[in-house]
Design a protein around this motif. Structure first.
Motif, PDB file in Angstrom:
ATOM      1  N   THR A  45       0.842  -1.195   0.000  1.00  0.00           N
ATOM      2  CA  THR A  45       0.000   0.000   0.000  1.00  0.00           C
ATOM      3  C   THR A  45       0.873   1.240   0.000  1.00  0.00           C
ATOM      4  O   THR A  45       1.974   1.239   0.572  1.00  0.00           O
ATOM      5  CB  THR A  45      -0.927   0.023   1.229  1.00  0.00           C
ATOM      6  N   SER A  46       0.382   2.287  -0.645  1.00  0.00           N
ATOM      7  CA  SER A  46       1.038   3.590  -0.595  1.00  0.00           C
ATOM      8  C   SER A  46       0.279   4.536   0.331  1.00  0.00           C
ATOM      9  O   SER A  46       0.673   5.686   0.504  1.00  0.00           O
ATOM     10  CB  SER A  46       1.122   4.199  -1.996  1.00  0.00           C
ATOM     11  N   LYS A  47      -0.817   4.060   0.918  1.00  0.00           N
ATOM     12  CA  LYS A  47      -1.626   4.877   1.803  1.00  0.00           C
ATOM     13  C   LYS A  47      -1.053   4.870   3.220  1.00  0.00           C
ATOM     14  O   LYS A  47      -0.146   4.101   3.533  1.00  0.00           O
ATOM     15  CB  LYS A  47      -3.076   4.392   1.790  1.00  0.00           C
ATOM     16  N   THR A  48      -1.614   5.714   4.077  1.00  0.00           N
ATOM     17  CA  THR A  48      -1.076   5.906   5.419  1.00  0.00           C
ATOM     18  C   THR A  48      -2.007   5.280   6.466  1.00  0.00           C
ATOM     19  O   THR A  48      -2.991   4.629   6.139  1.00  0.00           O
ATOM     20  CB  THR A  48      -0.896   7.401   5.716  1.00  0.00           C
ATOM     21  N   HIS A  49      -1.688   5.513   7.740  1.00  0.00           N
ATOM     22  CA  HIS A  49      -2.495   5.041   8.871  1.00  0.00           C
ATOM     23  C   HIS A  49      -2.716   3.531   8.801  1.00  0.00           C
ATOM     24  O   HIS A  49      -3.838   3.037   8.955  1.00  0.00           O
ATOM     25  CB  HIS A  49      -3.845   5.770   8.926  1.00  0.00           C
ATOM     26  N   LEU A  50      -1.659   2.786   8.595  1.00  0.00           N
ATOM     27  CA  LEU A  50      -1.753   1.337   8.450  1.00  0.00           C
ATOM     28  C   LEU A  50      -1.917   0.686   9.826  1.00  0.00           C
ATOM     29  O   LEU A  50      -1.174   0.990  10.764  1.00  0.00           O
ATOM     30  CB  LEU A  50      -0.502   0.814   7.749  1.00  0.00           C
ATOM     31  N   ARG A  51      -2.882  -0.215   9.950  1.00  0.00           N
ATOM     32  CA  ARG A  51      -3.144  -0.968  11.172  1.00  0.00           C
ATOM     33  C   ARG A  51      -3.403  -2.419  10.800  1.00  0.00           C
ATOM     34  O   ARG A  51      -3.854  -2.710   9.691  1.00  0.00           O
ATOM     35  CB  ARG A  51      -4.358  -0.404  11.915  1.00  0.00           C
ATOM     36  N   PHE A  52      -3.131  -3.344  11.765  1.00  0.00           N
ATOM     37  CA  PHE A  52      -3.401  -4.739  11.454  1.00  0.00           C
ATOM     38  C   PHE A  52      -3.851  -5.499  12.691  1.00  0.00           C
ATOM     39  O   PHE A  52      -3.640  -5.071  13.824  1.00  0.00           O
ATOM     40  CB  PHE A  52      -2.189  -5.403  10.792  1.00  0.00           C
ATOM     41  N   GLN A  53      -4.500  -6.634  12.456  1.00  0.00           N
ATOM     42  CA  GLN A  53      -5.007  -7.501  13.511  1.00  0.00           C
ATOM     43  C   GLN A  53      -4.908  -8.940  13.039  1.00  0.00           C
ATOM     44  O   GLN A  53      -5.194  -9.241  11.879  1.00  0.00           O
ATOM     45  CB  GLN A  53      -6.475  -7.161  13.829  1.00  0.00           C
ATOM     46  N   MET A  54      -4.488  -9.843  13.928  1.00  0.00           N
ATOM     47  CA  MET A  54      -4.462 -11.267  13.621  1.00  0.00           C
ATOM     48  C   MET A  54      -5.607 -11.947  14.357  1.00  0.00           C
ATOM     49  O   MET A  54      -5.788 -11.754  15.563  1.00  0.00           O
ATOM     50  CB  MET A  54      -3.130 -11.882  14.025  1.00  0.00           C
ATOM     51  N   ILE A  55      -6.393 -12.755  13.621  1.00  0.00           N
ATOM     52  CA  ILE A  55      -7.479 -13.521  14.216  1.00  0.00           C
ATOM     53  C   ILE A  55      -6.932 -14.767  14.894  1.00  0.00           C
ATOM     54  O   ILE A  55      -7.354 -15.154  15.977  1.00  0.00           O
ATOM     55  CB  ILE A  55      -8.519 -13.916  13.152  1.00  0.00           C
ATOM     56  N   ASP A  56      -5.987 -15.416  14.242  1.00  0.00           N
ATOM     57  CA  ASP A  56      -5.287 -16.575  14.784  1.00  0.00           C
ATOM     58  C   ASP A  56      -3.897 -16.577  14.174  1.00  0.00           C
ATOM     59  O   ASP A  56      -3.447 -15.557  13.630  1.00  0.00           O
ATOM     60  CB  ASP A  56      -6.050 -17.881  14.506  1.00  0.00           C
ATOM     61  N   LYS A  57      -3.200 -17.676  14.228  1.00  0.00           N
ATOM     62  CA  LYS A  57      -1.819 -17.698  13.748  1.00  0.00           C
ATOM     63  C   LYS A  57      -1.711 -17.559  12.231  1.00  0.00           C
ATOM     64  O   LYS A  57      -0.635 -17.238  11.709  1.00  0.00           O
ATOM     65  CB  LYS A  57      -1.109 -18.964  14.206  1.00  0.00           C
ATOM     66  N   ASN A  58      -2.814 -17.784  11.515  1.00  0.00           N
ATOM     67  CA  ASN A  58      -2.795 -17.723  10.053  1.00  0.00           C
ATOM     68  C   ASN A  58      -3.578 -16.548   9.480  1.00  0.00           C
ATOM     69  O   ASN A  58      -3.133 -15.906   8.536  1.00  0.00           O
ATOM     70  CB  ASN A  58      -3.354 -19.028   9.465  1.00  0.00           C
ATOM     71  N   ALA A  62      -5.505  -6.150   7.652  1.00  0.00           N
ATOM     72  CA  ALA A  62      -4.847  -4.847   7.798  1.00  0.00           C
ATOM     73  C   ALA A  62      -5.621  -3.834   6.968  1.00  0.00           C
ATOM     74  O   ALA A  62      -6.281  -4.189   5.984  1.00  0.00           O
ATOM     75  CB  ALA A  62      -3.390  -4.911   7.337  1.00  0.00           C
ATOM     76  N   HIS A  63      -5.549  -2.566   7.382  1.00  0.00           N
ATOM     77  CA  HIS A  63      -6.155  -1.526   6.557  1.00  0.00           C
ATOM     78  C   HIS A  63      -5.285  -0.281   6.563  1.00  0.00           C
ATOM     79  O   HIS A  63      -4.548  -0.009   7.509  1.00  0.00           O
ATOM     80  CB  HIS A  63      -7.583  -1.190   7.005  1.00  0.00           C
ATOM     81  N   SER A  64      -5.356   0.475   5.457  1.00  0.00           N
ATOM     82  CA  SER A  64      -4.689   1.766   5.340  1.00  0.00           C
ATOM     83  C   SER A  64      -5.672   2.728   4.700  1.00  0.00           C
ATOM     84  O   SER A  64      -6.640   2.320   4.054  1.00  0.00           O
ATOM     85  CB  SER A  64      -3.405   1.662   4.515  1.00  0.00           C
ATOM     86  N   PHE A  65      -5.411   4.024   4.865  1.00  0.00           N
ATOM     87  CA  PHE A  65      -6.376   5.029   4.435  1.00  0.00           C
ATOM     88  C   PHE A  65      -5.686   6.102   3.605  1.00  0.00           C
ATOM     89  O   PHE A  65      -4.570   6.527   3.906  1.00  0.00           O
ATOM     90  CB  PHE A  65      -7.037   5.677   5.657  1.00  0.00           C
ATOM     91  N   GLY A  66      -6.376   6.546   2.542  1.00  0.00           N
ATOM     92  CA  GLY A  66      -5.888   7.661   1.749  1.00  0.00           C
ATOM     93  C   GLY A  66      -6.967   8.123   0.797  1.00  0.00           C
ATOM     94  O   GLY A  66      -7.647   7.311   0.174  1.00  0.00           O
ATOM     95  N   GLY A  67      -7.169   9.436   0.702  1.00  0.00           N
ATOM     96  CA  GLY A  67      -8.213   9.949  -0.170  1.00  0.00           C
ATOM     97  C   GLY A  67      -9.590   9.555   0.340  1.00  0.00           C
ATOM     98  O   GLY A  67      -9.940   9.790   1.484  1.00  0.00           O
ATOM     99  N   SER A  68     -10.379   8.915  -0.501  1.00  0.00           N
ATOM    100  CA  SER A  68     -11.719   8.495  -0.102  1.00  0.00           C
ATOM    101  C   SER A  68     -11.836   6.982  -0.051  1.00  0.00           C
ATOM    102  O   SER A  68     -12.928   6.430  -0.104  1.00  0.00           O
ATOM    103  CB  SER A  68     -12.756   9.042  -1.080  1.00  0.00           C
TER     104      SER A  68
END
Length: 332
Positions: A45-58, A62-68
């Motif tokens: 991704t070239s967008k910012t505000h990247l966050r991630f979460q793991m449900i289990d080991k596999n 993740a999400h990032s935000f930019g523009g709309s």
């Protein structure tokens, strides 16, 4: 006299030259003794505000935000590869926090210019999304889930709320002030910190259990509940720990740090600011086996912490770390 002038010029020249500063950083990112650290992926991704979460080991998101648009990514192989969907959301609605209850049911809370709360909801793992507005609330500051899949949040104006119908409606369970950006659920109790240094503990129905004073000077930024007696909290100046439920606290690190995990009251991992060399932040990963009295540190790394966002546990002594858009694997 001629020799004196030459000597004076030589001394002046020597004193006015800037000395080159050599920062002895490791050539690559390293882990403390007994652990390994390696980059396993870059989220594309070239967008910012990247966050991630793991449900289990596999499985993880993740999400990032930019523009709309929000770019949503899913991994099914423990973070090694990430597939992308683009989600269209209303412009100026910033995705503030994300929570997946399981592989299918997920939420992205948004904050817009009007401050009104809204949330994107998926029930098919992110393939399709429905937007839900909540005109009675200002934006949600975090999202939590309990063992039954109920979700919790705190609104900007200080309502701690609960949804038992997958975000379709909310009920107020307690009013708090100031609003919180830091909360955790442990043993069916919610540990909740406002902008100050107090931690409020209440049950899942909003009944106050106790209040803990955290003794940090600039507000709580992270909180790790090991058990009801052992808690670790960090601010932007120090990390402190209690072993008696909050009656007494000890300083276990006196600079800025991010908690990776404290699986027990004795064993802990943190990403630590270890000072500066010239203008560059010196970062280490620290391991303690005695509750923070002493730390075994990795070699010094340049600005690793400034790009570090969060860590997710995927197994015993096994973590994924997000640094800018890179996923690192830290394991014993």
């Amino acid at each position: 006299m001629k020799y004196l002038i030459i000597l004076s010029i030589t001394i002046l020249s020597f004193c006015s030259c800037e000395q080159e500063i050599h920062c002895d950083y490791a050539d690559y990112n390293v882990a403390p003794c007994g652990f390994s650290l390696q980059k396993i992926a870059t989220i594309p991704t070239s967008k910012t505000h990247l966050r991630f979460q793991m449900i289990d080991k596999n499985i993880g998101y993740a999400h990032s935000f930019g523009g709309s648009e929000v770019d949503l990514f899913k991994t099914e192989d423990g973070g090694k590869t990430w597939n992308n969907w683009s989600i269209s959301i209303s412009i100026n609605n910033n995705p503030f926090t994300m929570l997946f209850v399981d592989e299918n049911q997920g939420y992205i809370a948004q904050r817009g210019d009007t401050l009104q709360a809204s949330m994107m909801i998926t029930s098919d793992g992110g393939l399709t999304w429905t937007k839900k507005d909540y005109p009675d609330y200002e934006f949600f500051t975090f999202l939590l889930k309990d063992q039954d899949g109920n979700i919790y949040s705190c609104t900007r104006e200080g309502h701690f709320i609960k949804s038992t119908d997958k975000g379709l409606s909310w009920e107020n369970i307690i009013s708090v002030y100031p609003s919180s950006y830091v909360a955790s659920i442990f043993d069916d109790q919610i540990y909740f910190s406002g902008i100050g240094h107090d931690i409020f503990v209440f049950d899942l129905d909003g009944n106050i259990v106790k209040k803990i004073t955290g003794e940090v000077t600039n507000g709580i930024e992270q909180m790790k509940i090991i058990d009801s007696m052992n808690i670790v909290i960090s601010s932007n100046h120090s990390t402190i720990k209690t072993s008696d439920g909050g009656e007494n606290w000890s300083n276990i690190y006196d600079q800025e740090a991010n908690i990776i995990d404290f699986p027990t009251s004795e064993i802990g991992l943190m990403v630590m600011n270890d000072g500066y060399c010239d203008i560059h932040q010196t970062t280490v990963i620290g391991l303690t086996n005695d509750g923070g009295q002493t730390w075994m540190k990795s070699e010094e790394m340049n600005n690793f912490k400034s790009g570090y966002t969060s860590a997710r546990k995927v197994g015993e002594n096994h973590y994924l770390l997000l640094v800018e858009a890179d996923i690192y694997e830290l394991k014993k």
